[in-house]
Every structure is written in structure tokens, then in C-alpha cells.
Design an enzyme around this catalytic site. Structure first.
Site, PDB file in Angstrom:
ATOM      1  N   THR A   1       0.753  -1.163  -0.051  1.00 60.72           N
ATOM      2  CA  THR A   1      -0.015   0.029  -0.064  1.00 60.72           C
ATOM      3  C   THR A   1       1.076   1.131  -0.058  1.00 60.72           C
ATOM      4  OG1 THR A   1      -1.625   1.032   1.345  1.00 60.72           O
ATOM      5  CG2 THR A   1      -0.115  -0.354   2.638  1.00 60.72           C
ATOM      6  N   ASP A   2       0.178   2.402  -0.341  1.00 61.71           N
ATOM      7  CA  ASP A   2       1.046   3.567  -0.388  1.00 61.71           C
ATOM      8  C   ASP A   2       1.216   4.339   1.072  1.00 61.71           C
ATOM      9  OD1 ASP A   2      -1.971   4.241   0.391  1.00 61.71           O
ATOM     10  OD2 ASP A   2      -2.018   5.708  -1.322  1.00 61.71           O
ATOM     11  N   GLU A   3       0.122   3.528   1.901  1.00 58.51           N
ATOM     12  CA  GLU A   3       0.356   4.089   3.357  1.00 58.51           C
ATOM     13  C   GLU A   3       1.397   4.002   4.209  1.00 58.51           C
ATOM     14  OE1 GLU A   3      -3.227   3.306   5.841  1.00 58.51           O
ATOM     15  OE2 GLU A   3      -4.455   3.483   4.041  1.00 58.51           O
TER      16      GLU A   3
ATOM     17  N   TYR B   1      -1.708  -0.445  11.177  1.00 53.64           N
ATOM     18  CA  TYR B   1      -1.942  -1.077  10.005  1.00 53.64           C
ATOM     19  C   TYR B   1      -0.811  -0.696   8.955  1.00 53.64           C
ATOM     20  CZ  TYR B   1      -3.428  -1.664   5.071  1.00 53.64           C
ATOM     21  OH  TYR B   1      -3.117  -1.941   3.478  1.00 53.64           O
TER      22      TYR B   1
ATOM     23  N   LYS C   1       2.062  -3.443   7.500  1.00 52.68           N
ATOM     24  CA  LYS C   1       2.403  -3.475   5.990  1.00 52.68           C
ATOM     25  C   LYS C   1       4.012  -3.222   5.608  1.00 52.68           C
ATOM     26  CE  LYS C   1       0.038  -4.670   3.198  1.00 52.68           C
ATOM     27  NZ  LYS C   1      -0.419  -6.047   2.642  1.00 52.68           N
TER      28      LYS C   1
HETATM   29  P1  NAD Z   1      -9.695  -7.232   2.517  1.00 56.12           P
HETATM   30  O1  NAD Z   1      -9.788  -6.901   4.071  1.00 56.12           O
HETATM   31  O2  NAD Z   1     -11.111  -6.681   1.761  1.00 56.12           O
HETATM   32  O3  NAD Z   1      -9.568  -8.931   2.239  1.00 56.12           O
HETATM   33  C1  NAD Z   1      -8.614  -9.404   3.196  1.00 56.12           C
HETATM   34  C2  NAD Z   1      -8.816 -10.947   2.867  1.00 56.12           C
HETATM   35  O4  NAD Z   1      -7.545 -11.604   3.560  1.00 56.12           O
HETATM   36  C3  NAD Z   1     -10.113 -11.491   3.556  1.00 56.12           C
HETATM   37  O5  NAD Z   1     -10.596 -12.387   2.454  1.00 56.12           O
HETATM   38  C4  NAD Z   1      -9.579 -12.377   4.628  1.00 56.12           C
HETATM   39  O6  NAD Z   1     -10.179 -13.434   5.192  1.00 56.12           O
HETATM   40  C5  NAD Z   1      -8.101 -12.563   4.379  1.00 56.12           C
HETATM   41  N1  NAD Z   1      -7.321 -12.884   5.359  1.00 56.12           N
HETATM   42  C6  NAD Z   1      -7.130 -12.398   6.589  1.00 56.12           C
HETATM   43  N2  NAD Z   1      -6.167 -12.784   7.366  1.00 56.12           N
HETATM   44  C7  NAD Z   1      -5.979 -14.095   6.854  1.00 56.12           C
HETATM   45  C8  NAD Z   1      -5.135 -15.102   7.226  1.00 56.12           C
HETATM   46  N3  NAD Z   1      -4.412 -14.788   8.559  1.00 56.12           N
HETATM   47  N4  NAD Z   1      -4.881 -16.158   6.497  1.00 56.12           N
HETATM   48  C9  NAD Z   1      -5.549 -16.305   5.052  1.00 56.12           C
HETATM   49  N5  NAD Z   1      -6.502 -15.219   4.705  1.00 56.12           N
HETATM   50  C10 NAD Z   1      -6.379 -14.024   5.438  1.00 56.12           C
HETATM   51  O7  NAD Z   1      -8.535  -6.541   1.903  1.00 56.12           O
HETATM   52  P2  NAD Z   1      -8.336  -5.958   0.541  1.00 56.12           P
HETATM   53  O8  NAD Z   1      -9.024  -4.428   0.612  1.00 56.12           O
HETATM   54  O9  NAD Z   1      -8.889  -6.750  -0.759  1.00 56.12           O
HETATM   55  O10 NAD Z   1      -6.990  -5.753   0.310  1.00 56.12           O
HETATM   56  C11 NAD Z   1      -5.821  -6.722  -0.034  1.00 56.12           C
HETATM   57  C12 NAD Z   1      -4.446  -6.513   0.002  1.00 56.12           C
HETATM   58  O11 NAD Z   1      -4.178  -5.323  -0.831  1.00 56.12           O
HETATM   59  C13 NAD Z   1      -4.031  -6.232   1.350  1.00 56.12           C
HETATM   60  O12 NAD Z   1      -2.868  -6.612   1.452  1.00 56.12           O
HETATM   61  C14 NAD Z   1      -3.952  -4.701   1.327  1.00 56.12           C
HETATM   62  O13 NAD Z   1      -2.939  -4.263   2.539  1.00 56.12           O
HETATM   63  C15 NAD Z   1      -3.585  -4.223  -0.017  1.00 56.12           C
HETATM   64  N6  NAD Z   1      -4.050  -3.065  -0.281  1.00 56.12           N
HETATM   65  C16 NAD Z   1      -5.440  -2.616  -0.355  1.00 56.12           C
HETATM   66  C17 NAD Z   1      -5.752  -1.440  -0.755  1.00 56.12           C
HETATM   67  C18 NAD Z   1      -7.243  -1.021  -0.703  1.00 56.12           C
HETATM   68  O14 NAD Z   1      -7.543   0.242  -0.993  1.00 56.12           O
HETATM   69  N7  NAD Z   1      -8.124  -1.908  -0.209  1.00 56.12           N
HETATM   70  C19 NAD Z   1      -5.024  -0.374  -1.156  1.00 56.12           C
HETATM   71  C20 NAD Z   1      -3.685  -0.953  -1.622  1.00 56.12           C
HETATM   72  C21 NAD Z   1      -3.293  -2.011  -0.927  1.00 56.12           C
HETATM   73  O1  TDX Z   2     -16.617   6.488   7.888  1.00 58.05           O
HETATM   74  C1  TDX Z   2     -15.555   6.962   7.244  1.00 58.05           C
HETATM   75  N1  TDX Z   2     -15.424   8.193   7.013  1.00 58.05           N
HETATM   76  C2  TDX Z   2     -14.380   8.672   6.602  1.00 58.05           C
HETATM   77  O2  TDX Z   2     -14.206  10.109   6.704  1.00 58.05           O
HETATM   78  C3  TDX Z   2     -14.401   6.111   6.823  1.00 58.05           C
HETATM   79  C4  TDX Z   2     -14.524   4.516   7.103  1.00 58.05           C
HETATM   80  C5  TDX Z   2     -13.426   6.630   6.184  1.00 58.05           C
HETATM   81  N2  TDX Z   2     -13.255   8.005   6.076  1.00 58.05           N
HETATM   82  C6  TDX Z   2     -12.208   8.664   5.773  1.00 58.05           C
HETATM   83  C7  TDX Z   2     -10.727   8.024   6.190  1.00 58.05           C
HETATM   84  C8  TDX Z   2      -9.944   8.276   4.999  1.00 58.05           C
HETATM   85  O3  TDX Z   2      -9.330   9.516   4.895  1.00 58.05           O
HETATM   86  O4  TDX Z   2     -12.042   8.327   4.021  1.00 58.05           O
HETATM   87  C9  TDX Z   2     -10.812   8.225   3.675  1.00 58.05           C
HETATM   88  C10 TDX Z   2     -10.654   6.506   3.222  1.00 58.05           C
HETATM   89  O5  TDX Z   2     -10.888   5.676   4.391  1.00 58.05           O
HETATM   90  P1  TDX Z   2     -10.877   4.349   4.181  1.00 58.05           P
HETATM   91  O6  TDX Z   2     -12.042   3.608   3.015  1.00 58.05           O
HETATM   92  O7  TDX Z   2     -10.936   3.513   5.603  1.00 58.05           O
HETATM   93  O8  TDX Z   2      -9.394   3.955   3.448  1.00 58.05           O
HETATM   94  P2  TDX Z   2      -7.996   4.449   3.985  1.00 58.05           P
HETATM   95  O9  TDX Z   2      -7.879   4.564   5.501  1.00 58.05           O
HETATM   96  O10 TDX Z   2      -7.444   5.628   3.051  1.00 58.05           O
HETATM   97  O11 TDX Z   2      -7.120   3.071   3.862  1.00 58.05           O
HETATM   98  C11 TDX Z   2      -7.409   2.179   2.412  1.00 58.05           C
HETATM   99  O12 TDX Z   2      -6.385   2.674   1.347  1.00 58.05           O
HETATM  100  C12 TDX Z   2      -5.355   1.919   1.600  1.00 58.05           C
HETATM  101  C13 TDX Z   2      -7.595   0.731   2.751  1.00 58.05           C
HETATM  102  O13 TDX Z   2      -8.360   0.496   3.491  1.00 58.05           O
HETATM  103  C14 TDX Z   2      -5.967   0.198   2.930  1.00 58.05           C
HETATM  104  O14 TDX Z   2      -6.086  -1.168   3.022  1.00 58.05           O
HETATM  105  C15 TDX Z   2      -5.147   0.477   1.738  1.00 58.05           C
HETATM  106  O15 TDX Z   2      -3.991   0.019   2.213  1.00 58.05           O
END
Ligand code: NAD
Ligand code: TDX
Length: 337
Positions: free
Chosen positions: A123-125, A149, A153
Site C-alpha cells: 500500500t501507499d500508506e 496497519y 504492511k
Molecule cells: P480485505 O480486507 O477485503 O480482504 C482481506 C482478505 O484476506 C480476506 O478475504 C480475509 O479473509 C483474508 N485473510 C485475512 N487474514 C488472513 C489469514 N491470516 N490467512 C488467510 N487469509 C486471511 O482486503 P483488500 O482491501 O482486498 O486488500 C487486499 C490487499 O491489498 C491487502 O494486502 C491490503 O493491504 C492491500 N491494499 C489494499 C488497498 C485498498 O484500498 N483496499 C490498497 C492498497 C493495498
Molecule cells: O466512515 C468513514 N469516514 C471517513 O471520513 C471512513 C470509513 C473513512 N473516512 C475517511 C478516512 C480516510 O481519509 O475516508 C478516507 C478513506 O478511508 P478508508 O476507506 O478507511 O481507507 P484508508 O484508510 O485510506 O485505507 C485504504 O487505502 C489504503 C485501505 O483500507 C487500505 O487497506 C489501503 O492500504
């Protein structure tokens, strides 16, 4: 080619499996997922009958299971993680277990079975938070994670690189910005807000809503991962992003608009602790070296996504009531009798 996908029952992983089986129908996929609250087999209902797809319910921290599963695998794409920042603020234990220890277990299995090609999804975070005028993150930005988090990562990214330098494990890493699209768990901003409005509830904007994120449509991210896996240099990191910075308040207004609701539905609530102000990514390296770039315009992608939540009420209502947990445990047990 045979792939092990971890976390394939989650948001991005399930979209990735669908993307990959469509594009490479002869490849085989094993999906290892422990089905936490975020894992949902309904995300994969349309692929579960595919003969090249197999689901294994299990934990990436289970070294014996992982070691067995990787024996005939050519490529591991590692998505599994605890992914929600707010949950990591409440309790970081599972974030360390899955994101750090789980990654270590997978790396050891890859190393001990002949050095399996390993792609790590990050992730960018991990780079920290930007101010309004600073340059976007790139592959050389020093790590500065600020939430439990992102710290977990960051630790996993460091481990992956360490296995490359120490053990010559053939790895790549991609760090991507905020994803959105179908099957995203309704705790994240876009699906939470869209579904709250359908339930007649207000949308909780943290602080004043001025925080900035860079949003990318999930299949643009998946195409980026595909490009890194096929064309990326071993040992390298690639930054992926949507080149689409927008404040939370602007997104909120767009969603209200698409849902035909007014600004009276906004509820300004207490800010997230340690809330990172801005994320943005410079994706020049991925564009130049991989010929990849995000395709879908945000306006179009958001419309498509909100439309998906409107058309799939059954999916998110079962999640919001908790019914999906019961249903899927039952379905899993039936499938495995
Ligand atoms: P998500 O929370 O929707 O899904 C995570 C999945 O991992 C779930 O199906 C969960 O059951 C599984 N999991 C969790 N712990 C586990 C374990 N111990 N063993 C096996 N499976 C397990 O997450 P997502 O949003 O799909 O993110 C997927 C990946 O992408 C993550 O590594 C996250 O850090 C990265 N990522 C997400 C975003 C975003 O915006 N969502 C952005 C950049 C990177
Ligand atoms: O109820 C809300 N109100 C609100 O203002 C929630 C859930 C979020 N927010 C804000 C927080 C953040 O600035 O919105 C922005 C986006 O929040 P999230 O959807 O929780 O995402 P963020 O915290 O940016 O992280 C996401 O992007 C990077 C993913 O959850 C991560 O897994 C990924 O690595």
C-alpha cells in the site's frame, strides 16, 4: 502456470481471481483464505464452478498447510491481510499476526520449496502522509508508516525485500493507492457511504473531510499487478495509483449526488486518530517500465461502483446484518462434505 492467491475471498483478491481466470483461462488458481470477517465466498460465486479454481480454507500463519500447498505452485500473489486502518487503531494484534508473521510464513515456504516467484501486494500508506504541496510518493520515498496497519504492511515489505537480498528469493512488490469497486467490504469509505444512504442513514465524514486520497478502480490495480508479475524486474518495487487525488468531502458529495441525496445526509464525526492527511503516488516507473497505466476515469468508475451496490443489495445487506457469516460457514461445510 499454477498460482497461489492468498486472501482471495476479500475485496481485491476476489476481483483479481476473476480478472486472472478471464485473461488466462488455462492457468490454475488455488485461493488460500481463512475467511475472517472480510472474507466472503459470495465474492467468488461465479468462479467457484471453474475447474481451474480451488478454494482452501486456511490461515497463512499455518506453516505446515502453507508448505504443503506451495509444492506445485509457480507464482504466489499475496493479498491476505488485515486491511482496515480503523480496526488497527482499536486492536493491532491480528495485524501483526497476519500481515507480518503470515508474510514470513509464506516467504519461508517459497524459499524452502525451490525459491518460488513471490509477488507482494502492498500500500501507499507505508510511506506516511503528505502535505498539500509535497511531491507524490515514489519508489525511493523513505518509509514512514504512522498507523498500526501501515506499520504492519511496512514490516512485511521489509521482510519481502530481505528475502530477496538474503535468500535470492525472486520477489516483486507493488504499493498501490486506495482501491474502489465491487465487493469492497462496507466498512471502507465508498461502500459504507453508498450503502448507508440506501438504508436511509447519514454518512460519517471524519473531521472536516479535507483529507486527500488517490483512488484507483480495482481492475486497474489488478492489471498493474499482472504487468508487474509478467514484466517487472525481480527484486524491484513498483508504485501503482490512479492519478486521481480527491478530498473525502468531494467524494462524499459525488456519492450523495449519484444517490439523489442532499448534504443534510452528511454527519461530521470525530476525526480518525493520527489521520494521514494526504496520499498520492508518482507512477512514472510503472508507466515506463511496464507500459501500464490506470484506464477508468474516476467519475465513470464511481458511477459504475455505486450502481453495483444499488444492484447488489442482497450482498451488502447480508454483510451489514452479519448473516453472511452464518451462511458462508454453512455453504463451506456443505461443499466440503
Ligand atoms: P480485505 O480486507 O477485503 O480482504 C482481506 C482478505 O484476506 C480476506 O478475504 C480475509 O479473509 C483474508 N485473510 C485475512 N487474514 C488472513 C489469514 N491470516 N490467512 C488467510 N487469509 C486471511 O482486503 P483488500 O482491501 O482486498 O486488500 C487486499 C490487499 O491489498 C491487502 O494486502 C491490503 O493491504 C492491500 N491494499 C489494499 C488497498 C485498498 O484500498 N483496499 C490498497 C492498497 C493495498
Ligand atoms: O466512515 C468513514 N469516514 C471517513 O471520513 C471512513 C470509513 C473513512 N473516512 C475517511 C478516512 C480516510 O481519509 O475516508 C478516507 C478513506 O478511508 P478508508 O476507506 O478507511 O481507507 P484508508 O484508510 O485510506 O485505507 C485504504 O487505502 C489504503 C485501505 O483500507 C487500505 O487497506 C489501503 O492500504
Amino acid at each position: 502456470m499454477k498460482l497461489l492467491i492468498t486472501g482471495g475471498a476479500g475485496f481485491i483478491g476476489s476481483n483479481f481471481i476473476r480478472y486472472w481466470l478471464n485473461k488466462y483461462p488455462d492457468d490454475k488458481i488455488v485461493n488460500l483464505d481463512v475467511l475472517t470477517y472480510a472474507g466472503n465466498l459470495e465474492n467468488l460465486r461465479d468462479v467457484e464452478g471453474n475447474k481451474n479454481y480451488k478454494f482452501v480454507k486456511g490461515d497463512i500463519c499455518d506453516a505446515d498447510l502453507v508448505d504443503k500447498l506451495v509444492k506445485d505452485i509457480d507464482l504466489i500473489v499475496h493479498f491476505a491481510a488485515e486491511s482496515h486502518v480503523d480496526r488497527s487503531i482499536q486492536n493491532s494484534e491480528d495485524f501483526i499476526k497476519t500481515n507480518v508473521e503470515g508474510t514470513r510464513v509464506l516467504l519461508d515456504a517459497a524459499k524452502n520449496n525451490g525459491g518460488i516467484r513471490f509477488h507482494h501486494i502492498s500500500t501507499d500508506e507505508v510511506f506516511g502522509a503528505l502535505s498539500l504541496n509535497s511531491d507524490p510518493f515514489n519508489e525511493n520515498t523513505p518509509y514512514n508508516p504512522r498507523s498500526p496497519y501501515s506499520a504492519s504492511k511496512a514490516a512485511s515489505d521489509h521482510l519481502v525485500r530481505a528475502y530477496f537480498h538474503t535468500h535470492k528469493l525472486p520477489i516483486t512488490i507493488s504499493n498501490c493507492t486506495n482501491n474502489y469497486g465491487p465487493f469492497q467490504f462496507p466498512e471502507k469509505l465508498i461502500p459504507l457511504f453508498a450503502t448507508n444512504l440506501m438504508e436511509g442513514k447519514k454518512v460519517p465524514v471524519y473531521g472536516e473531510g479535507g483529507n486527500i486520497r488517490d483512488w484507483i478502480y480495482v481492475d486497474d490495480h489488478n492489471a498493474g499487478v499482472d504487468a508487474v508479475v509478467k514484466k517487472g524486474k525481480i527484486g524491484e518495487t513498483y508504485c501503482l495509483g490512479g492519478e486521481n487525488e480527491i478530498t473525502n468531502l468531494e467524494i462524499t458529495k459525488n456519492i450523495l449526488n449519484l444517490m439523489g441525496k442532499g448534504e443534510e445526509m452528511i454527519e461530521y464525526v470525530s476525526d480518525r486518530k493520527g489521520h494521514d492527511f494526504r496520499y498520492a503516488m508518482d507512477i512514472t516507473k510503472a508507466k515506463k517500465e511496464l507500459g501500464w497505466e490506470p484506464k477508468l476515469k474516476f467519475e465513470e468508475g464511481l458511477k459504475k461502483t455505486v450502481g453495483w451496490y444499488k444492484n447488489n443489495e442482497d450482498w451488502w445487506r447480508k454483510i451489514k446484518t452479519g448473516e453472511y457469516m452464518k451462511y458462508y460457514k454453512k455453504q463451506y461445510n456443505e461443499n466440503n462434505k
